[in-house]
Design a protein around this motif. Structure first.
Motif, PDB file in Angstrom:
ATOM      1  N   THR A  82       0.833  -1.196   0.000  1.00 56.09           N
ATOM      2  CA  THR A  82       0.000   0.000   0.000  1.00 56.09           C
ATOM      3  C   THR A  82       0.867   1.245   0.000  1.00 56.09           C
ATOM      4  OG1 THR A  82      -1.523  -1.216   1.436  1.00 56.09           O
ATOM      5  CG2 THR A  82      -1.913   1.122   1.204  1.00 56.09           C
ATOM      6  N   ALA A  83       0.480   2.230  -0.797  1.00 55.93           N
ATOM      7  CA  ALA A  83       1.102   3.554  -0.716  1.00 55.93           C
ATOM      8  C   ALA A  83       0.369   4.297   0.385  1.00 55.93           C
ATOM      9  CB  ALA A  83       0.974   4.281  -2.042  1.00 55.93           C
ATOM     10  N   VAL A  84       1.106   4.799   1.369  1.00 54.42           N
ATOM     11  CA  VAL A  84       0.478   5.504   2.491  1.00 54.42           C
ATOM     12  C   VAL A  84       0.844   6.988   2.503  1.00 54.42           C
ATOM     13  CG1 VAL A  84       0.169   3.489   3.953  1.00 54.42           C
ATOM     14  CG2 VAL A  84       2.317   4.735   4.061  1.00 54.42           C
ATOM     15  N   GLY A  85       1.456   7.452   1.445  1.00 53.26           N
ATOM     16  CA  GLY A  85       1.840   8.851   1.304  1.00 53.26           C
ATOM     17  C   GLY A  85       2.521   9.037  -0.029  1.00 53.26           C
ATOM     18  N   ASP A  86       3.005  10.247  -0.287  1.00 55.75           N
ATOM     19  CA  ASP A  86       3.645  10.526  -1.567  1.00 55.75           C
ATOM     20  C   ASP A  86       4.839   9.619  -1.838  1.00 55.75           C
ATOM     21  OD1 ASP A  86       1.850  12.408  -2.357  1.00 55.75           O
ATOM     22  OD2 ASP A  86       3.049  14.112  -1.679  1.00 55.75           O
ATOM     23  N   LEU A  91       4.521  -2.533   3.330  1.00 53.05           N
ATOM     24  CA  LEU A  91       4.551  -3.902   2.833  1.00 53.05           C
ATOM     25  C   LEU A  91       4.154  -4.828   3.969  1.00 53.05           C
ATOM     26  CD1 LEU A  91       5.320  -6.105   0.736  1.00 53.05           C
ATOM     27  CD2 LEU A  91       7.646  -5.989   1.678  1.00 53.05           C
ATOM     28  N   CYS A  92       3.118  -5.629   3.751  1.00 54.29           N
ATOM     29  CA  CYS A  92       2.697  -6.656   4.709  1.00 54.29           C
ATOM     30  C   CYS A  92       2.998  -7.998   4.063  1.00 54.29           C
ATOM     31  CB  CYS A  92       1.204  -6.568   4.995  1.00 54.29           C
ATOM     32  SG  CYS A  92       0.698  -5.016   5.730  1.00 54.29           S
ATOM     33  N   ALA A  93       3.874  -8.763   4.698  1.00 56.30           N
ATOM     34  CA  ALA A  93       4.273 -10.063   4.158  1.00 56.30           C
ATOM     35  C   ALA A  93       3.906 -11.148   5.155  1.00 56.30           C
ATOM     36  CB  ALA A  93       5.771 -10.077   3.889  1.00 56.30           C
ATOM     37  N   SER A  94       3.154 -12.149   4.707  1.00 59.64           N
ATOM     38  CA  SER A  94       2.814 -13.300   5.535  1.00 59.64           C
ATOM     39  C   SER A  94       3.792 -14.409   5.211  1.00 59.64           C
ATOM     40  CB  SER A  94       1.394 -13.771   5.237  1.00 59.64           C
ATOM     41  OG  SER A  94       0.476 -12.756   5.555  1.00 59.64           O
ATOM     42  N   HIS A  95       4.305 -15.037   6.261  1.00 61.69           N
ATOM     43  CA  HIS A  95       5.325 -16.067   6.064  1.00 61.69           C
ATOM     44  C   HIS A  95       5.330 -17.015   7.253  1.00 61.69           C
ATOM     45  CE1 HIS A  95       7.670 -13.672   8.913  1.00 61.69           C
ATOM     46  NE2 HIS A  95       7.316 -12.614   8.186  1.00 61.69           N
ATOM     47  N   GLY A  96       6.123 -18.037   7.173  1.00 61.47           N
ATOM     48  CA  GLY A  96       6.302 -18.968   8.278  1.00 61.47           C
ATOM     49  C   GLY A  96       7.331 -18.432   9.251  1.00 61.47           C
ATOM     50  N   LEU A 131       6.334  -3.748   7.180  1.00 59.28           N
ATOM     51  CA  LEU A 131       7.441  -2.792   7.049  1.00 59.28           C
ATOM     52  C   LEU A 131       6.919  -1.526   6.394  1.00 59.28           C
ATOM     53  CD1 LEU A 131      10.082  -5.306   5.669  1.00 59.28           C
ATOM     54  CD2 LEU A 131       9.976  -4.384   8.002  1.00 59.28           C
ATOM     55  N   GLU A 132       7.117  -0.402   7.042  1.00 60.63           N
ATOM     56  CA  GLU A 132       6.749   0.877   6.459  1.00 60.63           C
ATOM     57  C   GLU A 132       8.035   1.631   6.170  1.00 60.63           C
ATOM     58  OE1 GLU A 132       3.982   4.582   7.676  1.00 60.63           O
ATOM     59  OE2 GLU A 132       3.101   2.580   7.891  1.00 60.63           O
ATOM     60  N   PHE A 133       8.145   2.140   4.946  1.00 59.31           N
ATOM     61  CA  PHE A 133       9.396   2.772   4.527  1.00 59.31           C
ATOM     62  C   PHE A 133       9.139   3.841   3.486  1.00 59.31           C
ATOM     63  CE2 PHE A 133       8.559  -0.896   1.893  1.00 59.31           C
ATOM     64  CZ  PHE A 133       8.840  -0.478   0.611  1.00 59.31           C
ATOM     65  N   THR A 134      10.149   4.652   3.266  1.00 51.54           N
ATOM     66  CA  THR A 134      10.065   5.681   2.234  1.00 51.54           C
ATOM     67  C   THR A 134      10.878   5.235   1.020  1.00 51.54           C
ATOM     68  OG1 THR A 134      11.963   6.863   3.133  1.00 51.54           O
ATOM     69  CG2 THR A 134       9.778   7.573   3.886  1.00 51.54           C
ATOM     70  N   PHE A 135      10.468   5.728  -0.119  1.00 50.97           N
ATOM     71  CA  PHE A 135      11.204   5.489  -1.361  1.00 50.97           C
ATOM     72  C   PHE A 135      10.828   6.637  -2.284  1.00 50.97           C
ATOM     73  CE2 PHE A 135      12.588   3.657  -5.295  1.00 50.97           C
ATOM     74  CZ  PHE A 135      13.640   2.823  -4.926  1.00 50.97           C
ATOM     75  N   PRO A 136      11.804   7.355  -2.831  1.00 54.83           N
ATOM     76  CA  PRO A 136      11.478   8.520  -3.660  1.00 54.83           C
ATOM     77  C   PRO A 136      10.692   8.129  -4.903  1.00 54.83           C
ATOM     78  CG  PRO A 136      13.830   8.030  -3.750  1.00 54.83           C
ATOM     79  CD  PRO A 136      13.231   7.108  -2.746  1.00 54.83           C
ATOM     80  N   ARG A 137       9.751   8.975  -5.234  1.00 53.07           N
ATOM     81  CA  ARG A 137       8.970   8.757  -6.461  1.00 53.07           C
ATOM     82  C   ARG A 137       9.894   8.812  -7.661  1.00 53.07           C
ATOM     83  NH1 ARG A 137       3.833   7.990  -6.545  1.00 53.07           N
ATOM     84  NH2 ARG A 137       2.508   8.726  -4.895  1.00 53.07           N
ATOM     85  N   GLN A 138       9.588   7.970  -8.628  1.00 52.92           N
ATOM     86  CA  GLN A 138      10.381   7.957  -9.860  1.00 52.92           C
ATOM     87  C   GLN A 138       9.937   9.137 -10.707  1.00 52.92           C
ATOM     88  OE1 GLN A 138       9.866   4.223 -11.819  1.00 52.92           O
ATOM     89  NE2 GLN A 138      12.003   4.060 -12.286  1.00 52.92           N
ATOM     90  N   THR A 139      10.890   9.876 -11.206  1.00 53.00           N
ATOM     91  CA  THR A 139      10.564  11.006 -12.069  1.00 53.00           C
ATOM     92  C   THR A 139      10.932  10.674 -13.502  1.00 53.00           C
ATOM     93  OG1 THR A 139      12.717  11.990 -11.625  1.00 53.00           O
ATOM     94  CG2 THR A 139      10.880  12.714 -10.249  1.00 53.00           C
TER      95      THR A 139
END
Length: 143
Positions: A82-86, A91-96, A131-139
């Protein structure tokens, strides 16, 4: 689950959807897979024969490559993105079960971009890592 050589987190391209760019396999069934386009928040189902792996040069350093790397690291069986901002994403990952070192590695790979991490039981021997993280938008390149 792996079918037809595809797994959750694989980076793929659909020629019929070339304008959307690289997608991420979010679910795999016998004859088709759900391809998620992270930056636009859309997904579609595609037949395996219509999907090809994205060339490494096309994804290097991208948001898609980072998410794929995290999904492989966590051995994710299911995922939500999910994008939660600009420029902020969740990322929600289900695993063992995983070793604590795996979470340490995920944190290290995100580095200063990491804004939050949560690990919670999901039931039936499943764990969910958020995991919530930032990543710059691609221009777009200037002309």
């Amino acid at each position: 689950m792996t079918r037809a050589g595809l797994s959750i987190g694989d980076l793929v391209v659909l020629d019929s959807e070339a304008e959307r760019g690289v997608g991420l396999v979010a679910d795999v069934r016998r004859a088709d897979c759900r391809v998620l386009y992270l930056r636009v928040g859309q997904a579609l189902w595609a037949r395996h024969r219509d999907v090809r792996r994205a060339p490494p040069a096309e994804v290097e350093g991208s948001l898609e490559a980072l998410v794929a790397e995290l999904l492989v690291l966590l051995a994710a069986a299911e995922m939500e993105f999910t994008a939660v901002g600009d420029d902020r994403y969740r990322l929600c990952a289900s695993h063992g079960p995983i070793a604590p070192e795996v979470i340490d590695e995920a944190r290290a790979r995100l580095g200063p971009r990491l804004r939050g991490a949560l690990i919670r039981p999901q039931g039936m021997h499943r764990i969910q890592t958020v995991l919530e993280f930032t990543f710059p938008r691609q221009t777009s390149p200037s002309v």
